[in-house]
Design an enzyme around this catalytic site. Structure first.
Site, PDB file in Angstrom:
ATOM      1  N   ARG A 114      11.580  53.797  37.463  1.00 53.79           N
ATOM      2  CA  ARG A 114      12.220  52.575  37.011  1.00 53.79           C
ATOM      3  C   ARG A 114      13.449  53.146  35.800  1.00 53.79           C
ATOM      4  O   ARG A 114      13.567  54.320  35.714  1.00 53.79           O
ATOM      5  CB  ARG A 114      10.899  51.887  35.805  1.00 53.79           C
ATOM      6  CG  ARG A 114      10.213  53.074  35.257  1.00 53.79           C
ATOM      7  CD  ARG A 114       9.238  52.575  34.461  1.00 53.79           C
ATOM      8  NE  ARG A 114       8.671  53.717  33.596  1.00 53.79           N
ATOM      9  CZ  ARG A 114       8.872  54.314  32.681  1.00 53.79           C
ATOM     10  NH1 ARG A 114      10.129  54.545  32.003  1.00 53.79           N
ATOM     11  NH2 ARG A 114       8.025  55.303  32.230  1.00 53.79           N
ATOM     12  N   GLU A 158       6.351  64.797  37.158  1.00 53.46           N
ATOM     13  CA  GLU A 158       6.269  63.451  37.787  1.00 53.46           C
ATOM     14  C   GLU A 158       7.795  62.647  37.836  1.00 53.46           C
ATOM     15  O   GLU A 158       8.745  63.249  37.501  1.00 53.46           O
ATOM     16  CB  GLU A 158       5.451  62.319  37.011  1.00 53.46           C
ATOM     17  CG  GLU A 158       5.936  62.243  35.572  1.00 53.46           C
ATOM     18  CD  GLU A 158       5.454  60.654  35.018  1.00 53.46           C
ATOM     19  OE1 GLU A 158       4.610  60.180  35.636  1.00 53.46           O
ATOM     20  OE2 GLU A 158       5.521  60.818  33.649  1.00 53.46           O
TER      21      GLU A 158
HETATM   22  P1  ADP Z   1       2.568  60.568  31.317  1.00 58.69           P
HETATM   23  O1  ADP Z   1       2.629  60.104  32.699  1.00 58.69           O
HETATM   24  O2  ADP Z   1       1.402  60.183  30.918  1.00 58.69           O
HETATM   25  O3  ADP Z   1       3.812  60.687  30.568  1.00 58.69           O
HETATM   26  P2  ADP Z   1       3.378  63.342  32.155  1.00 58.69           P
HETATM   27  O4  ADP Z   1       2.754  64.078  33.438  1.00 58.69           O
HETATM   28  O5  ADP Z   1       4.635  62.809  32.346  1.00 58.69           O
HETATM   29  O6  ADP Z   1       2.371  62.245  31.886  1.00 58.69           O
HETATM   30  O7  ADP Z   1       3.266  64.278  30.906  1.00 58.69           O
HETATM   31  C1  ADP Z   1       3.550  63.821  29.702  1.00 58.69           C
HETATM   32  C2  ADP Z   1       3.697  65.150  28.717  1.00 58.69           C
HETATM   33  O8  ADP Z   1       2.405  65.983  28.500  1.00 58.69           O
HETATM   34  C3  ADP Z   1       4.764  65.933  29.262  1.00 58.69           C
HETATM   35  O9  ADP Z   1       6.120  65.958  28.745  1.00 58.69           O
HETATM   36  C4  ADP Z   1       4.106  67.226  28.401  1.00 58.69           C
HETATM   37  O10 ADP Z   1       4.599  67.261  27.019  1.00 58.69           O
HETATM   38  C5  ADP Z   1       2.548  67.132  28.427  1.00 58.69           C
HETATM   39  N1  ADP Z   1       2.135  67.777  29.812  1.00 58.69           N
HETATM   40  C6  ADP Z   1       1.987  67.354  30.845  1.00 58.69           C
HETATM   41  N2  ADP Z   1       1.794  68.167  31.856  1.00 58.69           N
HETATM   42  C7  ADP Z   1       1.131  69.378  31.090  1.00 58.69           C
HETATM   43  C8  ADP Z   1       1.200  70.658  31.561  1.00 58.69           C
HETATM   44  N3  ADP Z   1       0.656  71.000  32.791  1.00 58.69           N
HETATM   45  N4  ADP Z   1       1.096  71.692  30.542  1.00 58.69           N
HETATM   46  C9  ADP Z   1       1.548  71.481  29.241  1.00 58.69           C
HETATM   47  N5  ADP Z   1       1.901  70.040  28.740  1.00 58.69           N
HETATM   48  C10 ADP Z   1       1.959  69.025  29.666  1.00 58.69           C
END
Ligand code: ADP
Length: 459
Positions: free
Chosen positions: A291, A287
């Site tokens: 910000r 993502e």
């Molecule tokens: P948010 O916007 O809720 O923070 P993210 O997509 O940025 O969600 O993911 C946050 C965390 O979740 C990542 O840093 C990772 O630790 C875990 N995560 C997200 N997607 C995956 C995935 N496809 N496989 C394993 N862990 C994931």
């Protein structure tokens, strides 16, 4: 440059923005809820306006109240900090429609990246590879099963409107899919007002690597290296470091180059962070945050920049004061999030701080709005302080961090101070040998270490 900025936030980030404004000679307007009338950001601002009662929905998340405060004080710009309205595209648009400057990217870019499905599609069109998964939203459990079979289990169901580590369901086999899918959709609806979910391959042992970027209105795009935010609890960051203990210079540069091209092609302006999972030598985009990030101070340490000042300057239309060639990563920085939570079971611990002493000395920075007598309200996020350590090497950084953690006194509420001491003393963390599962996999060892530290403190 702006003469007066309203800071639409509270706590340590409001203070951080306020300090940048002071350094730039800009007057500040603080807004606060009734329970925050005595808060540090209110005391240090030039003016303050009460915008409502304690619940955030009625104060810090109330666009009309914030816009009225900006109008009556004559502020020209609004800095949203992080959290609250910082990634709310309609708020950014309302600010612009009122003839004020929203210190952040355009509402269009916020909306594009705020919806994760759109963000992933955009990333693909910009040449970035996302985690393998569905191309769009998943309509029903049968479609989810078909896709999961082709991806291979485990998979992760994620909310398109998700954030803050919430709205994710790991599915390890087909029999869990129907209930997991339904649970993910209802949680997504409840938490984010949007039931849409998508599927990704659940990566087994990645690191979380993110690239800080800033772009000005003249089209200059500069990256400021990476942050490794793999130490997480429930997908929420707890400890971040820059640079990552595992990235080679050539690998970093290749990723930064890709990010600069993508951000330039997007026509994006302001601060942004592109987040990736890094496994087996490959980066997978997850993502983009549009910000300022909580963990920005570690980047400031290793690049010698002030990201908040730079963010304000580019929002005011000034060209970036540094070029890519000026960004040289030097030394090592680590940030610990000191949440007001039990270091054993992580339950929130609101209350009054009865005694406060912040650490200092070489290489130590504390970003916090705490003081003797400060109230940590149950109404808001539990982040009470950020302790940031810097050293010429990672070893020096770790030793300063350990020293600072042992000096830090926050009495009256429970905090994660001891948890961070257990982390800094852990041999695997010291070796930089961890991934996003580390805290979950070593929960027992860390709990025992915290208990030992507790016992030796009271002995
Ligand atoms: P948010 O916007 O809720 O923070 P993210 O997509 O940025 O969600 O993911 C946050 C965390 O979740 C990542 O840093 C990772 O630790 C875990 N995560 C997200 N997607 C995956 C995935 N496809 N496989 C394993 N862990 C994931």
């Amino acid at each position: 440059m702006f003469k007066k900025i309203l800071i639409a936030n509270r706590g340590e980030v409001a203070l951080r923005v306020l300090r940048a404004c002071k350094d730039l000679g800009i007057s500040t307007v603080a807004v606060h809820s009734t329970v925050d009338a005595e808060a540090m950001h209110v005391r240090l601002a030039d003016e303050s306006v009460c915008i409502g009662p304690a619940p955030a929905a009625k104060s810090y998340l109330n666009p009309q109240a914030i816009l009225s405060a900006a109008t009556i004080t004559g502020a020209e710009a609004i800095h949203p900090g992080f959290g609250f309205l910082s990634e709310n595209a309609s708020f950014a648009q309302m600010v612009a429609d009122h003839g004020l400057c929203f210190i952040g990217p355009s509402a269009h870019h916020i909306a594009m990246m705020g919806d994760k499905i759109t963000a992933k599609r955009t990333a693909v069109s910009l040449g970035l590879s996302p985690v393998p998964g569905s191309e769009g939203g998943i309509k029903d459990p049968a479609t989810a099963c078909a896709l999961a079979r082709s991806l291979g289990y485990p998979v992760l169901i994620k909310a398109s409107g998700g954030g803050g580590g919430r709205g994710m369901q790991a599915i390890s086999q087909e029999s869990e899919m129907e209930s997991g899918y339904n649970a993910a959709r209802s949680e997504a609806q409840l938490s984010f007002g949007n039931p849409e979910v998508y599927i990704e391959k659940y990566l087994a042992c990645p690191r979380h690597i993110e690239i800080q970027v800033i772009a000005d209105q003249q089209g200059q795009v500069v990256t400021l290296g990476e942050r490794d935010c793999s130490l997480q609890r429930r997908h929420q960051k707890v400890w971040e470091e820059a640079p990552s203990p595992v990235l080679e210079e050539t690998v970093r540069e290749a990723l930064c180059q890709q990010v600069r091209s993508a951000v330039a092609a997007l026509g994006y302006q302001g601060l942004g962070t592109l987040e990736f999972l890094y496994q087996d030598g490959r980066f997978y985009f997850i993502e983009m945050n549009t910000r300022l990030q909580v963990e920005h101070p570690i980047t400031e340490f290793v690049t010698g920049t002030d990201l908040v000042c730079a963010q304000i300057c580019v929002a005011a239309g000034e060209p970036l004061a540094f070029a890519q060639k000026d960004i040289l990563l030097q030394g090592h920085a680590i940030e610990c999030r000191i949440n007001a939570e039990s270091p054993i079971d992580f339950l929130p611990s609101p209350g009054t701080v009865t005694s406060y002493h912040a650490p200092g000395g070489p290489g130590i920075r504390v970003d916090s709005a705490l003081y003797d007598g400060a109230i940590i309200s149950p109404h808001y996020d539990s982040l009470a302080a950020k302790l940031i350590a810097y050293g010429r090497t990672r070893t020096e950084c770790l030793s300063r961090l350990d020293r600072a953690l042992s000096e830090y006194v926050i009495d009256g509420v429970q905090t994660l101070l001891l948890f961070h001491r257990a982390l800094v003393q852990n041999p695997q963390i010291q070796a930089g040998n961890y991934n996003i599962r580390f805290l979950e996999e070593h929960a027992e060892t860390l709990r025992a270490a915290v208990q030992n530290l507790k016992a030796s403190e009271t002995a």
